[in-house]
Scaffold this active site. Structure first.
Site, mmCIF file in Angstrom:
data_model
loop_
_atom_site.group_PDB
_atom_site.id
_atom_site.type_symbol
_atom_site.label_atom_id
_atom_site.label_comp_id
_atom_site.label_asym_id
_atom_site.label_seq_id
_atom_site.Cartn_x
_atom_site.Cartn_y
_atom_site.Cartn_z
ATOM 1 N N LYS A 59 65.155 14.506 7.330
ATOM 2 C CA LYS A 59 63.843 15.067 7.663
ATOM 3 C C LYS A 59 63.863 16.587 7.781
ATOM 4 O O LYS A 59 62.802 17.229 7.761
ATOM 5 C CB LYS A 59 63.321 14.412 8.939
ATOM 6 C CG LYS A 59 62.967 12.940 8.707
ATOM 7 C CD LYS A 59 62.818 12.156 9.983
ATOM 8 C CE LYS A 59 62.527 10.683 9.650
ATOM 9 N NZ LYS A 59 62.764 9.769 10.756
ATOM 10 N N SER B 122 68.190 10.088 9.447
ATOM 11 C CA SER B 122 67.011 10.934 9.683
ATOM 12 C C SER B 122 67.273 12.427 9.636
ATOM 13 O O SER B 122 66.326 13.217 9.729
ATOM 14 C CB SER B 122 66.370 10.575 11.021
ATOM 15 O OG SER B 122 65.684 9.349 10.929
ATOM 16 N N SER C 200 61.184 11.927 15.289
ATOM 17 C CA SER C 200 61.811 11.355 14.089
ATOM 18 C C SER C 200 60.959 10.254 13.468
ATOM 19 O O SER C 200 61.454 9.215 13.030
ATOM 20 C CB SER C 200 63.209 10.809 14.412
ATOM 21 O OG SER C 200 63.980 10.691 13.233
ATOM 22 N N LYS D 12 68.543 18.313 14.330
ATOM 23 C CA LYS D 12 68.021 16.978 14.041
ATOM 24 C C LYS D 12 69.084 15.905 14.219
ATOM 25 O O LYS D 12 70.223 16.057 13.788
ATOM 26 C CB LYS D 12 67.480 16.929 12.610
ATOM 27 C CG LYS D 12 66.743 15.637 12.273
ATOM 28 C CD LYS D 12 65.415 15.564 13.010
ATOM 29 C CE LYS D 12 64.733 14.207 12.845
ATOM 30 N NZ LYS D 12 65.366 13.161 13.680
#
Length: 370
Positions: free
Chosen positions: A63, A60, A116, A217
């Site tokens: 992202k 993720s 997320s 992140k």
């Protein structure tokens, strides 16, 4: 063609003194990550690397690129997105979008970076790109623009897929670009927020656990393992840390940040408007034009590193009229003979042609005295 000078130039002197700092070497802590990078957020210089260019699944942390491309797409955060059927019910982490639901792009971005949401990623991509596939093409174009040579995106959410990979070095480059986007940096640094009926709490525990952390992140899939891209600021130093396939990612980032802040300090190398020399001007009311730094530059430097700078000039002499703020070259900085950063060199004042009308001459002389 650019010409290189570090001596007397056509009767005008551009000066520069080698700079240096003093002290001792250090030991990098042991970490669990298969790949890792620590980067100076101001210059992009890699301070530590472990298999930094190995291509790996990134989960993720993908992202970050999704958010960056969306925010650069020109779509307003207030835009209302109607959720298409194919964007809802996606596997993995989710903000539980419902078919036909209306939600702002802003809320989707918070759901993307804090919770997320894989469904949020599809909705953002579909809305901002026209199609998810078209948006992924934009992600790959942006990666090439940033110089992310180890990177290929196959989707906007980071679910394992053939042709979807990056490296620790590339993800640090991406993080630096994200920090320069004020809105993205603000969202990624948010601990918790309520928008409409949803409350989003950031998965990045370093925002609570590590002093100075500013995001960015987290990520996880079974194949990728734990992935983490984070940044922290202390005493004028911004450090970016990336770990891929790191069972103890929180501990890894804490140890690497502690190492970085203990052994590197912020040095101001350039200030916008700082005069660094002058160039001759032919047919001008004055014979020279000042040359100034066109940007600020701060770098993280360790004791004992030798810093030097030199000039790459596109002009050795100017012809009036000369406008203020015209780039005439770059100041190039080196650490231990490796290029560190470049700062544009600009004309510091306008210089009128000697044949300019008298009224213009008087106005220029008055401005020059001030």
């Amino acid at each position: 063609m650019k010409r290189f000078f570090s001596i007397l130039l056509a009767g005008s002197l551009l000066w520069c003194a080698p700079l240096a700092v003093q002290a001792e070497g250090v030991t990098v802590p042991k970490i669990s990550a298969a790949s890792a990078v620590v980067m100076d957020g101001d210059t992009g210089r890699v301070l530590y690397e472990k298999d930094g260019h190995a291509r790996r699944l990134i989960a993720s942390t993908t992202k970050l690129m999704t958010a960056l491309v969306a925010l650069e797409s020109g779509h307003a955060l207030e835009e209302v997105v109607t959720v298409a059927p194919e964007w809802a019910g996606v596997e993995g982490s989710s903000i539980y979008l419902r078919r036909g639901e209306e939600i702002t792009l802003e809320a989707l971005l918070y759901g993307l970076l804090l919770r997320s949401g894989n469904d949020a990623a599809l909705a953002i991509a579909g809305h901002c790109g026209g199609t998810v596939e078209g948006f992924v093409d934009r992600m790959n174009r942006k990666a090439r623009e940033l110089g992310m040579t180890d990177t290929s995106f196959a989707n906007p959410n980071g679910l394992d897929a053939e042709g979807h990979h990056s490296s620790a070095c590339d993800m640090a480059i991406l993080a630096r670009a994200c920090l320069s986007n004020e809105r993205l940096a603000q969202i990624a640094a948010t601990r918790s927020i309520t928008l409409g009926t949803r409350t989003f709490t950031n998965h990045n525990k370093l925002l609570w656990r590590y002093e100075g952390c500013v995001g960015l992140k987290t990520g996880y899939t079974e194949k990728a393992g734990r992935t983490l891209v984070s940044a922290a600021r202390r005493d004028g130093v911004t450090l970016i840390c990336v770990t891929l396939n790191a069972p103890s990612d929180w501990a890894d980032h804490t140890a690497l940040f502690d190492w970085g802040f203990a052994n590197y300090e912020a040095r101001s190398l350039a200030s916008i408007g700082e005069r660094v020399g002058q160039l001759p001007v032919s047919r001008g009311l004055v014979p020279v034009c000042p040359v100034e730094m066109g940007a600020d530059l701060t770098a993280a430097l360790a004791p004992g590193e030798r810093l030097e700078r030199t000039w790459e000039l596109t002009e050795t002499a100017l012809t009036a009229p000369v406008d203020q703020g015209v780039q005439v070259g770059e100041m190039v900085y080196y650490v231990d003979s490796k290029e560190l950063a470049r700062v544009p060199l600009m004309t510091g004042r306008g210089v009128p042609d000697i044949r300019a009308p008298e009224g213009g001459i008087r106005l220029w002389r008055s401005a020059f005295k001030n």
